[in-house]
Enzyme design. Structure first.
Site, PDB file in Angstrom:
ATOM      1  N   TRP A 345     -37.910  18.049  35.072  1.00 33.32           N
ATOM      2  CA  TRP A 345     -38.562  19.193  35.715  1.00 33.32           C
ATOM      3  C   TRP A 345     -38.815  18.905  37.199  1.00 33.32           C
ATOM      4  O   TRP A 345     -39.113  19.799  37.959  1.00 33.32           O
ATOM      5  CB  TRP A 345     -39.885  19.516  35.014  1.00 33.32           C
ATOM      6  N   ASP A 346     -38.662  17.643  37.584  1.00 35.13           N
ATOM      7  CA  ASP A 346     -38.810  17.231  38.982  1.00 35.13           C
ATOM      8  C   ASP A 346     -38.016  18.179  39.889  1.00 35.13           C
ATOM      9  O   ASP A 346     -38.436  18.515  40.979  1.00 35.13           O
ATOM     10  CB  ASP A 346     -38.271  15.799  39.192  1.00 35.13           C
ATOM     11  N   GLU A 487     -48.913  12.967  31.083  1.00 41.37           N
ATOM     12  CA  GLU A 487     -48.307  12.321  29.910  1.00 41.37           C
ATOM     13  C   GLU A 487     -49.223  11.291  29.260  1.00 41.37           C
ATOM     14  O   GLU A 487     -48.807  10.596  28.323  1.00 41.37           O
ATOM     15  CB  GLU A 487     -46.973  11.687  30.319  1.00 41.37           C
ATOM     16  N   LYS A 592     -52.569  10.772  33.926  1.00 47.82           N
ATOM     17  CA  LYS A 592     -51.503  10.073  34.653  1.00 47.82           C
ATOM     18  C   LYS A 592     -51.214  10.811  35.974  1.00 47.82           C
ATOM     19  O   LYS A 592     -50.964  10.199  36.988  1.00 47.82           O
ATOM     20  CB  LYS A 592     -50.249  10.063  33.779  1.00 47.82           C
ATOM     21  N   GLN A 593     -51.235  12.139  35.911  1.00 41.97           N
ATOM     22  CA  GLN A 593     -50.823  12.932  37.076  1.00 41.97           C
ATOM     23  C   GLN A 593     -51.391  14.338  36.996  1.00 41.97           C
ATOM     24  O   GLN A 593     -51.976  14.714  35.979  1.00 41.97           O
ATOM     25  CB  GLN A 593     -49.300  12.989  37.126  1.00 41.97           C
TER      26      GLN A 593
HETATM   27  C1  BGC Z   1     -43.495  11.496  35.084  1.00 39.07           C
HETATM   28  C2  BGC Z   1     -42.741  12.763  34.784  1.00 39.07           C
HETATM   29  C3  BGC Z   1     -41.463  12.786  35.610  1.00 39.07           C
HETATM   30  C4  BGC Z   1     -40.650  11.527  35.357  1.00 39.07           C
HETATM   31  C5  BGC Z   1     -39.428  11.457  36.232  1.00 39.07           C
HETATM   32  C6  BGC Z   1     -42.596  10.299  34.795  1.00 39.07           C
HETATM   33  O1  BGC Z   1     -43.251   9.133  35.116  1.00 39.07           O
HETATM   34  O2  BGC Z   1     -44.648  11.402  34.313  1.00 39.07           O
HETATM   35  O3  BGC Z   1     -43.528  13.879  35.094  1.00 39.07           O
HETATM   36  O4  BGC Z   1     -40.727  13.900  35.278  1.00 39.07           O
HETATM   37  O5  BGC Z   1     -41.441  10.409  35.618  1.00 39.07           O
HETATM   38  O6  BGC Z   1     -39.782  11.440  37.566  1.00 39.07           O
END
Ligand code: BGC
Length: 760
Positions: A345-346, A487, A592-593
């Site tokens: 989804w980035d 996550e 986490k984010q």
């Molecule tokens: C993040 C995801 C991201 C992926 C690739 C993961 O560490 O939590 O949101 O899509 O990295 O960048």
């Protein structure tokens, strides 16, 4: 430890001394590419710690059933060994004087230079120059210039080395090695499982007389040149390389023989008649056109702010295969093995806006990749017991479907690999893909593209309507058992971000259907339509509670809160995983984010400033930013809340993700693509305050104290508008002074023709 990374200017960085331990960082930061291929900046000499890599967009392979498909690491074309009077040039054995390796992000060229001494009075000056051409996507050129204070005998050996692997997984067959016309080296081989043919070609040109010897080993083909160099004479050793694959747009199986074998030799003969400088000039001009298409200038107390932006933009162009809509951007681009070249989804949420605002044709190709993988997404939905289209969490080639690995790092409690559940549970990507495509239309006004995204939008909406489950007790639809953007919470019910994205997708589909019911009738059954209507009106959307906080999911707010200082104080990421395993973290209020924060940012109109503030205050202190996607979202939400200096601090901390001179391991397996997109979003959509939404241009600039001026250009309704922002005024000028532009400036409607200065 003293860092060997120096920031030279707003478009250049330098490695100021050789340190074997940190080579992977420089290989990533200085990786060179043109969207078709990307090469890590590995040194010509081979060192144990280096991790050589070249990747070509779309060339995926699966090594075995136990591993997932990944972007294959190509045979190496740049390793070169240099011997002087029989003694090898190796910077571990003989310390180099005056060492420097620089990259210029505006041109894509790297130059390395040092003086090597044999310890017995012979001093050799060596300069290495290299670029991947933006003018010819198949071409890489490397030039080594050598000059010694004494006559000496040089032996330079280079060629094609197919012994390269992805951390041990060998993706290519032995193939056919050929030495043509006593000069051209060619390796034609194919991936072991996906059977994609590739052709690697090179020739070495020397400006001095030499004798040569050719050697062939397993997966290797090398040519060694011996030169007797007089004192102070300069040897220019230029290597021209060409890469072609069966995934190229021009490749057809019928003409494979010519495309992979004959044509590369013809092209090699042609390009190798040109000088390094001439070929570099052509590439430089293409780069220059890219920069000029969307100029941005930050006048700031610290040039590193602009450096970070230029670094981000350079890499976005080097890594994004926007020339071919069958391909997409990997989470590390093609700068390393990280994330296996997979697309997340980035792309839609973090990177696509950069292309949509500045290079709409490229953005369109990135969206077309999703349109073309619709069939695989439909299969995926079916395999998981749903209808419609479910986009994979991680994707590779158009037809591959879900490619997320099943296991990740160590589980500190059990000692076993941690299961990766994102492929099974992180479903919001199916909303993100639609969001990105619809934003493209909203920003560019390219209404004709609606017809192309319509089937995808409808299929994604159908997925969400079947994914949602009816809760009889609560009389509402719910989306259970998911992982949201954060996550660190797995198996949760009603993740707010996911539910809002699902509702957004369904409502968009309904809007499209209602706008063109004849067309839509052919694409959706009556019962599926009815289900969309039902889920749209009865899907549970978590709303702010009595303290205005939107619950991230059904249980998040009831979990224990722990002291996170220890993890927040370090620049390293994921350190919490050294103390807790995933099931323990799942039961804590730790993020986490950005999750709810991102929701507020993507749908700013839906939530009041008061709600945004309450959620910022609640979630920000609980967020570890253990993903590179986090800080840029926080930065832009802080700006919406007028927390300009906090936003600036967050923006600056994006620096740590890749460019940091303290954390020298942060980019070993590649630079972070989403963070690069986030940096641009911070500058232009954040501090620059730009927004185009539904054909309405608005500007709400907020410059940090450290910036004097921000200048950029925005394309709006076929017009180019130059924006110059200082602390109390904004000057706008338009290329075409005949038409009137209407915009919303700091919430006020303004019209202008030609130029205007606005005060705030
Ligand atoms: C993040 C995801 C991201 C992926 C690739 C993961 O560490 O939590 O949101 O899509 O990295 O960048």
């Amino acid at each position: 430890m003293v860092s060997n990374l120096r920031y030279i200017s707003s478009s250049q960085i330098e490695e100021i001394f050789f340190n074997e331990a940190v080579l992977p960082k420089f290989e990533s930061l200085m990786a060179q590419g043109n969207g078709y291929l990307e090469v890590r900046n590995s040194l010509e000499e081979s060192y144990r710690t280096g991790s050589r890599g070249m990747f070509v967009a779309g060339v995926f392979n699966q090594y075995s059933n136990q591993e997932v498909i990944e972007l294959a690491n190509f045979p190496d074309l740049l390793a070169t060994s240099i011997k002087v009077n029989g003694q090898i040039v190796d910077l571990k054995l003989n310390v180099a004087q005056g060492y420097s390796r620089k990259i210029d992000y505006k041109t894509g060229e790297t130059i390395r230079h040092f003086y090597w001494s044999d310890g017995k009075g012979l001093d050799l000056e060596i300069t290495f120059k290299r670029f991947v051409s933006m003018a010819n996507q198949h071409l890489i050129v490397n030039q080594i210039s050598l000059q010694a204070n004494q006559a000496c005998q040089l032996e330079i050996e280079s060629g094609i080395n197919g012994q390269i692997t992805n951390s041990g997984s060998q993706h290519f067959e032995e193939g056919e090695k050929r030495y043509h016309q006593d000069q051209y080296l060619q390796l034609v081989t194919e991936t072991s499982n996906t059977r994609i043919p590739i052709s690697l070609n090179c020739v070495h040109r020397l400006n001095q007389k030499s004798t040569k010897r050719i050697t062939m080993n397993r997966r290797q083909l090398k040519e060694m040149h011996s030169v007797n160099l007089s004192a102070n004479q300069c040897l220019d050793y230029t290597k021209y390389c060409l890469v072609f694959t069966g995934r190229d747009i021009d490749y057809t199986e019928n003409s494979a023989e010519s495309y992979l074998r004959e044509m590369p030799l013809e092209m090699l003969s042609e390009v190798s008649q040109k000088s390094y400088e001439a070929l570099f000039q052509a590439s430089k001009e293409k780069w220059s056109a890219i920069w000029q298409n969307a100029p941005i200038k930050i006048t700031a107390a610290d040039f590193k702010d602009e450096l970070m932006l230029n670094f981000a933009r350079y890499h976005l162009h080097a890594m994004s295969p926007v020339h071919d809509s069958r391909m997409n951007i990997g989470a590390k681009g093609m700068t390393g093995e990280g994330y296996k070249g997979h697309t997340f989804w980035d792309t839609e949420i973090f990177i696509l806006p950069y292309f949509t605002y500045n290079y709409p044709q490229s953005a369109k190709h990135l969206i077309e990749y999703r349109i073309q993988s619709l069939a695989a997404a439909q299969k995926n939905a079916q395999a998981n017991g749903f209808q419609g289209a479910q986009y994979p969490w991680e994707s590779a080639w158009l037809t591959d479907g879900e490619v997320t690995p099943k296991f990740g790092g160590i589980d500190i409690v059990s000692g076993k690999p941690t299961p990766v559940l994102t492929g099974d549970l992180e479903h919001h990507v199916t909303g993100d893909v639609v969001f990105g495509a619809a934003e493209y239309i909203s920003i560019t006004g390219d209404a004709s593209f609606k017809a192309e995204i319509l089937p995808m939008v409808i299929q994604c909406a159908i997925f969400w309507s079947t994914r949602a489950a009816w809760n009889e007790t609560k009389q509402r639809y719910e989306i259970n058992e998911v992982i949201g953007p954060d996550e660190y919470t797995e198996h949760v019910n009603n993740n707010a971000y996911t539910n809002y994205m699902a509702k957004y997708t369904i409502d968009l589909a309904l809007e499209y259907i209602h706008a063109d019911s004849d067309m839509a009738e052919m694409m959706i059954s009556k019962s599926a339509y009815q289900r969309l209507m039902a889920v749209s009106s009865q899907l549970y959307l978590p709303i702010p509670n009595e303290t205005q906080v939107i619950p991230q999911d059904d249980t998040f707010l009831s979990k224990p809160i722990i002291d996170l200082r220890k993890y927040l104080e370090t620049e390293e990421v994921l350190t919490i995983l050294g103390d807790y395993n995933m099931s323990q973290i799942n039961n804590l209020q730790v993020l986490k984010q950005a999750d709810v924060v991102l929701l507020l940012l993507l749908f700013p109109e839906k939530f009041s400033k008061e709600v945004k503030l309450a959620n910022w205050n609640y979630y920000y202190p609980k967020t570890l930013h253990d993903s590179s996607l986090s800080k840029s979202s926080h930065c832009n939400l802080a700006l919406m809340l007028d927390e300009v200096e906090t936003a600036y601090e967050l923006f600056r901390s994006n620096f740590v993700i890749d460019l940091s001179d303290r954390n020298m391991n942060s980019s070993n397996d590649g630079v972070h693509a989403a963070s690069l997109g986030g940096i641009w979003q911070n500058v232009i959509l954040g501090f620059g305050g730009l927004r185009i939404h539904e054909n309405q241009l608005s500007l709400t600039p907020k410059l940090p104290k450290n910036w004097d001026k921000l200048e950029y250009m925005v394309k709006f309704k076929q017009q180019k508008i130059n924006v110059v922002i200082t602390h109390n005024q904004v000057a706008l000028s338009c290329d075409d002074n005949n038409s009137e532009i209407e915009l919303v400036f700091m919430n006020q409607k303004v019209k202008f023709q030609d130029t205007i200065t606005l005060y705030y």
